[in-house]
Structures are given as structure tokens and as C-alpha cells.
Design a protein around this motif. Structure first.
Motif, PDB file in Angstrom:
ATOM      1  N   GLY A  49     165.970 -44.124  50.515  1.00 10.94           N
ATOM      2  CA  GLY A  49     167.212 -43.879  51.522  1.00 10.94           C
ATOM      3  C   GLY A  49     168.615 -43.261  51.335  1.00 10.94           C
ATOM      4  N   ASN A  55     166.431 -44.255  57.222  1.00 11.42           N
ATOM      5  CA  ASN A  55     164.853 -44.196  56.698  1.00 11.42           C
ATOM      6  C   ASN A  55     164.681 -43.780  55.573  1.00 11.42           C
ATOM      7  N   ASN A  56     163.605 -43.716  55.065  1.00 10.77           N
ATOM      8  CA  ASN A  56     163.267 -43.180  53.515  1.00 10.77           C
ATOM      9  C   ASN A  56     162.235 -41.958  53.592  1.00 10.77           C
ATOM     10  N   ILE A  57     162.633 -41.321  54.606  1.00  8.94           N
ATOM     11  CA  ILE A  57     161.935 -40.045  54.774  1.00  8.94           C
ATOM     12  C   ILE A  57     162.374 -38.649  54.158  1.00  8.94           C
TER      13      ILE A  57
END
Length: 91
Positions: A49, A55-57
Motif C-alpha cells: 500500500g 490498494n496494493n496494486i
């Protein structure tokens, strides 16, 4: 999963022409910049993040951190750690 290029050498980056970068910080696998207008843009590995997009994209493209804009916050300083990003803001 999408392929994200992690590069250990300088590379050109496409930012909109009207943006003037005044600060930059690099983590172990991500980068953040602040523009003259106080906007924060991040890109790279986002597993924890650290890009700040909720998000953790991961992303190869610089993206503005919309949370700061929505809250009316102006980024003043940024420091990237190995898996973190610290931002000092003004209201």
C-alpha cells in the motif's frame, strides 16, 4: 498478474507536460514526486500500500494520489522507505 518493470537504473517517465516536479524520493521499489501544485504522484511496487492509492496494486505509470486531493491536502515533503511512503501535508 500484470508485469511491473522494476528497474535499478534511471528511466524516462511520462508525466503531463504542465506538471513541474519540485521533490522526488525513491524507495527500494517505488518512487514518489511532488509537483509545484502540491500534488503527490507515485509508481512502482505497491504490495504494502506504499503508493497511497487505497490498494496494493503495482503500477509502471505515475498516478496522482487522489486521497490527498479529495481531502484538500497539499503535499509539502515526501520520503520513501523500503516499503513505506511518508508525506508531510498542509491543509
Amino acid at each position: 498478474a500484470a508485469f511491473i518493470s522494476i528497474q535499478a537504473f534511471p528511466a524516462l517517465l511520462d508525466l503531463p507536460q504542465d506538471l513541474e516536479v519540485i521533490a522526488v524520493s525513491c524507495g527500494s521499489r517505488h518512487t514518489a514526486v511532488i509537483t509545484r501544485g502540491g500534488e503527490l504522484y507515485t509508481w512502482g511496487w505497491g504490495k504494502y500500500g506504499q503508493l497511497g492509492h487505497g490498494n496494493n496494486i503495482s503500477s509502471d505509470q505515475a498516478r496522482r494520489v487522489e486521497h490527498l486531493v479529495a481531502k484538500g491536502l497539499r503535499a509539502e515533503e515526501v520520503v520513501c522507505g523500503p516499503w513505506t511512503t511518508y508525506v508531510r501535508v498542509l491543509e
